[in-house]
Design an enzyme around this catalytic site. Structure first.
Site, PDB file in Angstrom:
ATOM      1  N   ASN A 148       1.071  -1.421  -0.131  1.00 42.45           N
ATOM      2  CA  ASN A 148       0.213  -0.136  -0.011  1.00 42.45           C
ATOM      3  C   ASN A 148       0.969   1.379  -0.119  1.00 42.45           C
ATOM      4  OD1 ASN A 148      -2.012  -1.681   0.200  1.00 42.45           O
ATOM      5  ND2 ASN A 148      -2.541  -1.137   2.518  1.00 42.45           N
TER       6      ASN A 148
ATOM      7  N   THR B 202     -14.735  36.114 -33.742  1.00 41.94           N
ATOM      8  CA  THR B 202     -15.617  35.712 -32.685  1.00 41.94           C
ATOM      9  C   THR B 202     -16.928  35.060 -33.174  1.00 41.94           C
ATOM     10  OG1 THR B 202     -16.677  37.876 -32.307  1.00 41.94           O
ATOM     11  CG2 THR B 202     -14.876  37.666 -31.216  1.00 41.94           C
ATOM     12  N   HIS B 203     -17.495  34.087 -32.425  1.00 40.26           N
ATOM     13  CA  HIS B 203     -18.493  33.296 -33.083  1.00 40.26           C
ATOM     14  C   HIS B 203     -18.088  32.842 -34.545  1.00 40.26           C
ATOM     15  CE1 HIS B 203     -20.866  35.506 -29.989  1.00 40.26           C
ATOM     16  NE2 HIS B 203     -20.074  36.571 -30.329  1.00 40.26           N
TER      17      HIS B 203
ATOM     18  N   SER C 252      -6.189   9.665 -48.357  1.00 40.54           N
ATOM     19  CA  SER C 252      -7.402   9.036 -48.417  1.00 40.54           C
ATOM     20  C   SER C 252      -7.223   7.853 -48.973  1.00 40.54           C
ATOM     21  CB  SER C 252      -8.367   9.855 -48.881  1.00 40.54           C
ATOM     22  OG  SER C 252      -9.400   8.901 -49.426  1.00 40.54           O
TER      23      SER C 252
ATOM     24  N   LYS D 102      -6.912  13.917 -51.793  1.00 39.89           N
ATOM     25  CA  LYS D 102      -7.147  14.302 -50.360  1.00 39.89           C
ATOM     26  C   LYS D 102      -5.763  14.437 -49.635  1.00 39.89           C
ATOM     27  CE  LYS D 102     -10.403  15.086 -48.221  1.00 39.89           C
ATOM     28  NZ  LYS D 102     -11.180  14.108 -47.424  1.00 39.89           N
TER      29      LYS D 102
ATOM     30  N   ASN E 136      -5.296  15.160 -45.536  1.00 37.92           N
ATOM     31  CA  ASN E 136      -6.068  15.345 -44.416  1.00 37.92           C
ATOM     32  C   ASN E 136      -5.457  15.646 -43.130  1.00 37.92           C
ATOM     33  OD1 ASN E 136      -8.651  14.519 -45.857  1.00 37.92           O
ATOM     34  ND2 ASN E 136      -8.132  12.321 -45.790  1.00 37.92           N
TER      35      ASN E 136
ATOM     36  N   GLU F 213      -6.975  16.221 -35.833  1.00 40.28           N
ATOM     37  CA  GLU F 213      -8.161  15.670 -35.588  1.00 40.28           C
ATOM     38  C   GLU F 213      -8.048  14.547 -34.387  1.00 40.28           C
ATOM     39  OE1 GLU F 213     -10.483  15.572 -39.519  1.00 40.28           O
ATOM     40  OE2 GLU F 213      -9.163  14.003 -39.276  1.00 40.28           O
TER      41      GLU F 213
ATOM     42  N   TYR G   4      -6.284   2.100   2.295  1.00 37.21           N
ATOM     43  CA  TYR G   4      -6.294   1.480   0.799  1.00 37.21           C
ATOM     44  C   TYR G   4      -7.265   0.553   0.721  1.00 37.21           C
ATOM     45  CZ  TYR G   4      -4.592  -1.242  -3.071  1.00 37.21           C
ATOM     46  OH  TYR G   4      -4.644  -1.546  -4.362  1.00 37.21           O
TER      47      TYR G   4
ATOM     48  N   GLN H  38      -5.998   0.263  -7.498  1.00 39.48           N
ATOM     49  CA  GLN H  38      -5.202  -0.475  -8.697  1.00 39.48           C
ATOM     50  C   GLN H  38      -5.796   0.222 -10.022  1.00 39.48           C
ATOM     51  OE1 GLN H  38      -3.933  -4.353  -8.434  1.00 39.48           O
ATOM     52  NE2 GLN H  38      -5.134  -5.055 -10.370  1.00 39.48           N
TER      53      GLN H  38
ATOM     54  N   LYS I  26      -3.735   3.507 -12.027  1.00 38.59           N
ATOM     55  CA  LYS I  26      -2.597   3.627 -12.934  1.00 38.59           C
ATOM     56  C   LYS I  26      -3.090   3.670 -14.427  1.00 38.59           C
ATOM     57  CE  LYS I  26      -1.397   0.280 -10.057  1.00 38.59           C
ATOM     58  NZ  LYS I  26      -1.891   0.838  -9.286  1.00 38.59           N
TER      59      LYS I  26
HETATM   60  N1  ARG Z   1      -1.386  -3.661  -7.205  1.00 33.50           N
HETATM   61  C1  ARG Z   1      -1.986  -3.071  -6.205  1.00 33.50           C
HETATM   62  C2  ARG Z   1      -2.205  -1.534  -6.413  1.00 33.50           C
HETATM   63  O1  ARG Z   1      -2.016  -1.280  -7.868  1.00 33.50           O
HETATM   64  C3  ARG Z   1      -1.038  -2.722  -5.180  1.00 33.50           C
HETATM   65  C4  ARG Z   1      -1.421  -2.770  -3.702  1.00 33.50           C
HETATM   66  C5  ARG Z   1      -1.995  -4.037  -3.329  1.00 33.50           C
HETATM   67  N2  ARG Z   1      -2.488  -4.035  -2.087  1.00 33.50           N
HETATM   68  C6  ARG Z   1      -3.303  -4.943  -1.563  1.00 33.50           C
HETATM   69  N3  ARG Z   1      -3.284  -4.733  -0.080  1.00 33.50           N
HETATM   70  N4  ARG Z   1      -3.867  -5.677  -2.038  1.00 33.50           N
HETATM   71  O2  ARG Z   1      -2.795  -0.900  -6.099  1.00 33.50           O
END
Ligand code: ARG
Length: 405
Positions: free
Chosen positions: A95, A140-141, A254, A260, A262, A267, A294, A299, A302
């Site tokens: 954690n 503007t607009h 294209s 074309k 593009n 975009e 925690y 998780q 990420k």
């Molecule tokens: N893979 C977990 C995460 O990304 C790590 C922490 C896991 N902790 C636990 N008490 N299960 O958060």
């Protein structure tokens, strides 16, 4: 083998295992760095010898990607440290470990974003300098409004990017405090030294993801700006505007229509703004309502952070190429900017200088415009404003700011 195999008898069901495994490969170098810091703390506390510490440090140089038997990068590192791996987790939990690694990751990602913004802004400033005298209609607009210069317009984009830099600096500053020492949630009974500048509260240390929100927000705000810039590039490159031709190194063709060229780069940058906003709302929704400290929900943080970093890098790099190679059609720009109606406000202001109340002046000029008889008066002050020398001075000032922090 999980880190908690001692607690559960039979192995996990494969479907449960697949579901739980973290998609966190990008975190590996940062978790290695965090583990190095923790190993030194163990050594300071007398829980690792100097010889063991240097062996850990050497092994940390050789850590490879997690394999399918590892639950996450933390498990992969502990496994690859072998016998020393059996000692390394004293006084820490995944954690505080994952929070520490993600903080290091976000710090790096902010530095990357800053460098990429500087590169893009520098390209814009180079173009603003060469186009300091190039008139164009300001809008503007999305209706022609008053004449400006291309340089002044590009400088507006740079202003947005400068504010983005301050948001990344804010996120970087908030990623700094170390959560190490918080353990699972309430520290440890081992005599480990607390990190300098560490977090004050152990529950908050493992639960806080505000720094990740700050980063993902900075990315979303940057992408909103990039989408506005991208939209204007698409407009300028259209035959309808005809202000610019896309450089071939940053344009697409294209598959069907041979003629074309593009603006897919612009975009896609505009489109990725939607994804960037989604990451921010997704991360906030993940954190909303989570009880301290925690929870495994975290998780998910990420994915938002990794994806944001990838897109910020990709979009800024490609847009930098596009802006550097963009060919402006100065003739079309000048023709559009010399539309006499763009001077209607200036004509009203000439009357104001003669003592006419502005509303009366507005009505007089509007009547001329409606009758099709409007012509800019000889005593209207020159446009565009700011003029070329002001634009060049603004470019120089912006360059100094970009290089000074
Ligand atoms: N893979 C977990 C995460 O990304 C790590 C922490 C896991 N902790 C636990 N008490 N299960 O958060």
């Amino acid at each position: 083998m999980t880190l908690w195999a001692g607690r559960v008898g039979a192995g996990l069901d494969p479907a449960v295992w697949e579901f739980l495994r973290a998609d966190d490969a990008e975190l590996l170098p940062y978790d290695v760095a965090g583990t190095r810091i923790h190993a030194r703390r163990l050594c300071e506390a007398g829980l690792l010898t100097e010889a063991e510490l240097s062996e850990v440090e050497q092994l940390l140089e050789t850590i490879e990607a997690a394999d399918p038997e590892d639950e996450d990068v933390h498990s992969a590192i502990e496994r690859q440290l072998g016998e020393l791996g059996r000692k390394i987790h004293a006084g820490r939990s995944r954690n505080d470990q994952v929070a520490a690694a993600l903080r290091l990751y976000v710090g790096d990602a902010c530095a990357d974003a800053d460098a990429a913004i500087i590169a893009f802004a520098s390209a814009l400033l180079d173009r603003a300098d060469t186009e300091a005298e190039t008139p164009m209609p300001g809008y503007t607009h999305l209706q022609r409004a008053q004449p400006v210069t291309v340089g002044h317009h590009l400088l507006a984009w740079v202003e947005m990017l400068e504010r983005d830099r301050s948001r990344f600096a804010f996120a970087a500053a908030h990623s700094l405090p170390s959560p190490l020492g918080a353990g699972a949630l309430a520290g440890s009974t081992l005599p480990l030294p607390q990190p300098a500048g560490g977090m004050r509260n152990s529950l908050d240390a493992v639960a806080d993801r505000d720094f990740a929100v700050d980063y993902v927000y900075a990315c979303a705000a940057l992408f909103v700006h990039l989408s506005r810039i991208a939209e204007e590039l698409c407009l300028w490159a259209s035959s309808e505007f005809g202000f610019a031709r896309l450089p071939e190194e940053a344009a697409t063709g294209s598959s069907m229509m041979p003629q074309k060229l593009n603006p897919d780069v612009a975009e896609l940058a505009r489109g990725k703004a939607g994804t960037a906003i989604g990451r921010l709302t997704g991360l906030l929704a993940t954190i909303k309502g989570l009880p301290l400290a925690y929870d495994r929900d975290l998780q998910e943080d990420k994915q938002a952070v990794f994806g944001a970093r990838r897109d910020v890098h990709g979009a800024l790099a490609a847009l930098t190429v596009l802006v550097r190679g963009l060919e402006l059609d100065r003739g079309r720009l000048a023709a559009a900017a010399s539309d006499p109606q763009l001077r209607a406000t200036d004509a009203a202001e000439a009357l104001v200088r003669e003592g006419v109340p502005f509303r009366d002046a507005h009505e007089q000029v509007a009547a001329q415009v409606r009758a099709g008889t409007f012509e800019p008066p000889a005593d209207a002050l020159p446009r565009p404003t700011p003029g070329p020398s002001d634009v060049r001075a603004a470019v120089t000032a912006a360059r100094t700011r970009l290089l000074s922090k």
